[in-house]
Write a protein that holds these residues in place. Structure first.
Motif: not given
Length: 77
Positions: A6-7, A9-10, A14
């Protein structure tokens, strides 16, 4: 098992608010804190979920051993 990637930003989504998952990153790994009673609503004392906490751990009253209780769910790039 290969972990998904995941980046930043991702990861930020969460945070327990935008998405129901409560994730934090530490030393390149992402941990799911959703079931931890210490991370209610995506907040843990002055820390917010969806962030990389690697640089903030030095100010915590605990060591990195706290992450041994959790299994990484992903890697961060």
């Amino acid at each position: 098992m290969e972990l998904p990637v995941y980046t930043k930003q991702q990861l930020a989504l969460r945070n327990g608010q935008d998405k129901p998952q409560i994730w934090v990153a530490y030393k390149g790994f992402i941990y799911d804190m959703t079931d931890s009673r210490l991370w209610r609503n995506g907040k843990h004392y002055e820390h917010w979920a969806g962030q990389d906490l690697t640089d903030e751990l030095q100010d915590a009253p605990h060591t990195e051993a706290v992450f041994e209780k959790f299994t990484p769910v992903a890697k961060m790039i």
